[in-house]
Design a protein around this motif. Structure first.
Motif, short mmCIF file in Angstrom:
data_model
loop_
_atom_site.label_atom_id
_atom_site.label_comp_id
_atom_site.label_asym_id
_atom_site.label_seq_id
_atom_site.Cartn_x
_atom_site.Cartn_y
_atom_site.Cartn_z
N VAL A 344 1.10 -1.14 -0.04
CA VAL A 344 0.10 0.02 0.09
C VAL A 344 1.31 1.75 -0.42
O VAL A 344 1.64 1.12 0.78
CB VAL A 344 -0.60 -0.32 1.20
N GLU A 345 0.67 2.08 -1.06
CA GLU A 345 0.72 3.51 -0.69
C GLU A 345 0.19 4.26 -0.21
O GLU A 345 -0.78 4.92 -0.66
CB GLU A 345 1.82 3.75 -2.14
N TRP A 346 0.09 4.34 1.06
CA TRP A 346 -0.51 5.49 1.64
C TRP A 346 -1.09 6.96 1.20
O TRP A 346 -1.94 7.40 1.09
CB TRP A 346 -0.16 5.33 3.88
N GLY A 364 -11.04 13.76 3.00
CA GLY A 364 -10.51 14.86 1.77
C GLY A 364 -8.97 14.70 1.33
O GLY A 364 -8.60 15.66 0.89
N ARG A 365 -8.33 14.21 2.69
CA ARG A 365 -6.93 14.28 2.48
C ARG A 365 -6.90 12.54 2.15
O ARG A 365 -7.30 11.89 2.89
CB ARG A 365 -6.66 14.50 4.35
N THR A 366 -5.95 12.40 1.96
CA THR A 366 -4.96 10.99 2.17
C THR A 366 -4.30 10.39 3.71
O THR A 366 -4.40 11.21 4.43
CB THR A 366 -3.63 10.83 1.08
N VAL A 367 -4.50 9.34 3.44
CA VAL A 367 -3.94 8.99 5.04
C VAL A 367 -2.68 9.51 5.33
O VAL A 367 -2.81 9.62 6.43
CB VAL A 367 -4.20 7.80 5.21
N ARG A 368 -1.79 9.45 4.19
CA ARG A 368 -0.86 10.03 5.44
C ARG A 368 -0.43 10.98 5.29
O ARG A 368 -0.46 11.82 6.49
CB ARG A 368 0.42 9.55 3.19
N GLU A 369 -1.37 12.32 4.40
CA GLU A 369 -1.67 13.70 4.91
C GLU A 369 -2.24 13.42 7.09
O GLU A 369 -2.09 14.38 7.30
CB GLU A 369 -2.51 14.15 4.01
N SER A 370 -3.08 12.82 6.71
CA SER A 370 -3.96 12.98 8.30
C SER A 370 -2.39 12.32 8.95
O SER A 370 -2.34 13.06 9.86
CB SER A 370 -5.19 11.75 8.27
N ALA A 371 -1.93 11.56 8.48
CA ALA A 371 -0.68 10.95 9.96
C ALA A 371 0.13 12.27 10.12
O ALA A 371 0.78 11.94 11.41
CB ALA A 371 -0.59 9.60 9.01
N GLY A 375 1.24 13.41 13.26
CA GLY A 375 2.58 12.94 13.35
C GLY A 375 3.03 11.80 13.79
O GLY A 375 3.44 11.14 15.28
N GLU A 376 2.57 10.33 13.30
CA GLU A 376 2.12 8.98 13.58
C GLU A 376 2.28 8.77 12.26
O GLU A 376 2.25 9.31 11.24
CB GLU A 376 0.58 9.64 14.21
N ALA A 377 1.93 7.46 12.53
CA ALA A 377 2.82 6.63 10.71
C ALA A 377 1.46 6.25 10.56
O ALA A 377 0.58 6.14 11.32
CB ALA A 377 2.97 5.27 11.59
N PRO A 378 1.36 6.66 9.31
CA PRO A 378 -0.19 6.27 8.05
C PRO A 378 -0.71 4.69 9.19
O PRO A 378 -1.95 5.16 8.84
CB PRO A 378 0.33 5.95 6.74
N TRP A 379 0.20 3.82 9.01
CA TRP A 379 -0.38 2.76 9.86
C TRP A 379 -1.66 3.16 10.94
O TRP A 379 -2.59 1.96 10.60
CB TRP A 379 0.41 1.19 9.72
N GLU A 380 -1.35 3.55 12.11
CA GLU A 380 -1.93 3.84 13.16
C GLU A 380 -3.24 4.86 13.00
O GLU A 380 -3.93 4.12 13.48
CB GLU A 380 -0.71 5.08 14.06
N THR A 381 -2.56 5.87 11.99
CA THR A 381 -3.91 6.48 11.64
C THR A 381 -5.16 5.99 10.16
O THR A 381 -6.53 6.03 11.20
CB THR A 381 -3.70 7.71 10.65
#
Length: 536
Positions: A344-346, A364-371, A375-381
């Protein structure tokens, strides 16, 4: 005197033939006469109780959405402008192997939970049916546009086998065959699968082949969301071709894309595979949407082992740190089967909708943007969203390739399907824009298809796949499911920023001879009904 005459229309009749000027007369829901301009010269022109001046407009058959997710939306929202305003007069429901019939009380609750991200949980729906026939009867009470139904193989498996990853016993397979036969006898047009979704993905090829034998014997077709659209996509397509040929069952490939970086520029390989099968006698069609991003649920990306047992088991695994770590490794390193074998590419995963309004800031945000904001890893988001939203989160997946989209839509076996999920704050614009985008962007602006070719892709070809004897063409005696559009201005209003805007350039849409769009506005008419399988 007849009900309606549409005067001086440029008729694009759905056959692929050149357009012609004509007056088209409609009465009691059918086309009763077509008077071509040459034939009308010097003759008295037809009259009716109402006339529409169609000068400058194209008259075509109503568009058929071969891949729709309006299973509850048609019951919840009588207006249904998302599709009616596009010129859609028939949708095919029951897609991707999961829908709401046939079920018992247990399975209905499980399915409602599993596809909340597609259709909502359905608190506002009276689920007063359990069989395929019962669902079709419910549609017959009155809906905005017509609807056909595919028996969802995953739902059938959940009903008989459950949500476990195991082979069906001989007795279970017999019961599944009987359920498929009953659904076809009650009016379903075929069988769908979601082979990256649980529990349908747990079926082995031998099981699917046996179900397809039943489908083929009734004159239906098999519509699989196959096992991979990423790594192994070509092998997955070939698997479905071989399976349906062995079962002697027509094949319709759902949202036939070639996505993810591993498939950039590889559409010609897919088309060569299909051409070879067609030349050898296979009966194959396919549908696509005219956009590059895909759309599904966030939970769909999980590996199949993590989804075994159904929604509650998934949530339990996500809240266990050790198991969640295994899931993360499969997603980010191995490439889970739920994410088509591709890590997966967050940054490509955009949240398009949530079930819990309190989570609206993620939309409206990507998982990476929200992460990054947290200040956390995308998986945790992603894990937080899955748990707090109880698997109800929908996503856009920005992994497509424009050259593949254009190549596949040119193929003679191609039809149009929106794959439109209508819920969520920012749904994919294909739900509101697929058909005008074909006509405006790919016909008028790019010339990928001629207007006559494109209309055939959206009308007569899908009608032929559905074996409809009186739809899909502008012909005398055919049902008056018709669209009038302006070829100079037709365009989707929906964008990724504003995905619920309605299209322009489609002033009139008729379903069974009644206006559902008139002067560009939705009427209160509900002329749609179920369209049931034509017996052999």
């Amino acid at each position: 005197m007849e009900d309606l005459v549409i005067r001086d229309a440029d008729v694009v009749d759905g056959s692929g033939a050149d357009a012609y000027r004509a007056d088209v007369v409609i009465d009691t829901g059918r086309i009763v006469s077509i008077v071509k301009e040459a034939a009308a010269a010097g003759c008295q022109r037809p009259r009716a109780r109402r006339e529409i001046d169609a000068e400058g407009l194209v008259l075509s058959p109503g568009f058929i959405d071969m891949h729709a997710h309006s299973d509850l939306a048609l019951l919840r929202d009588p207006d249904h402008s998302a599709k009616a305003a596009q010129g859609v007069t028939l949708e095919v429901l029951g897609q991707d192997g999961l829908s709401y019939a046939p079920v018992d009380d247990r399975t209905l609750e499980e399915v409602r939970r599993a596809i909340t991200g597609w259709n909502g949980y359905g608190d506002d729906i009276d689920f007063d049916w359990r069989s395929v026939g019962g669902y079709l009867d419910r549609l017959d009470r009155g809906i905005a546009v017509n609807a056909a139904y595919l028996i969802p193989q995953g739902t059938v498996r959940a009903l008989v086998v459950g949500w476990e990853d195991r082979a069906a016993t001989p007795g279970e397979l017999d019961r599944m065959r009987r359920l498929v036969a009953e659904g076809l006898e009650q009016g379903a047009v075929g069988l769908s699968s979601g082979l990256t979704y649980t529990p349908g993905m747990y079926a082995r090829d031998a099981e699917l082949t046996e179900l397809c034998r039943v489908v083929g014997s009734y004159g239906g077709y098999y519509c699989p969301h196959h096992r991979s659209y990423g790594a192994g996509a070509l092998e997955a397509y070939a698997e479905m071709v071989a399976l349906t040929r062995e079962a002697d069952c027509p094949l319709h490939l759902a949202h036939a894309t070639m996505n993810f970086g591993v498939n950039k520029g590889r559409a010609p390989e897919l088309l060569a595979l299909l051409d070879g099968a067609l030349e050898a006698g296979a009966d194959i069609t396919l549908d696509t949407y005219p956009y590059t991003p895909g759309c599904t649920t966030l939970a769909a990306l999980l590996p199949s082992w993590a989804s075994e047992g159904g929604p509650e088991e998934i949530l339990a695994r996500l809240t266990d740190p050790a198991t969640a770590g295994r899931i993360r490794h499969d997603l980010e390193v191995t490439g889970s089967d739920g994410c088509h074998g591709v890590p997966v590419e967050w940054e490509t995963i955009e949240i398009s909708g949530v079930s819990d309004p309190a989570l609206g800031d993620f939309v409206g945000r990507t998982v990476r943007e929200s992460a990054d904001l947290r200040g956390e890893a995308p998986w945790e988001t992603a894990r937080r969203l899955l748990v707090r939203d109880r698997l109800g989160t929908t996503i856009l997946q920005h992994v497509g390739h424009e050259e593949n989209v254009r190549a596949i839509m040119r193929h003679p076996a191609h039809t149009g399907g929106s794959d439109g999920i209508l819920r969520g704050s920012k749904p994919h614009p294909r739900a509101y824009g697929t058909f005008p985008r074909y006509l405006g962007h790919y016909v008028r602006e790019l010339g990928v298809l001629t207007l006559e070719e494109c209309v055939a892709h959206l009308t007569s070809r899908p009608a032929a796949r559905l074996r409809l004897p009186d739809r899909g063409l502008v012909r005398e005696g055919y049902r008056a499911d018709l669209v009038l559009f302006d070829p100079r201005t037709v365009a989707p209003g929906a964008t990724f920023a504003e995905p619920r805007r309605l299209p322009t350039g489609i002033p009139y849409v008729l379903v069974d001879g009644r206006f559902v769009i008139e002067d560009g506005r939705r009427t209160d008419a509900l002329p749609g009904r179920s369209v049931r399988r034509t017996p052999l």
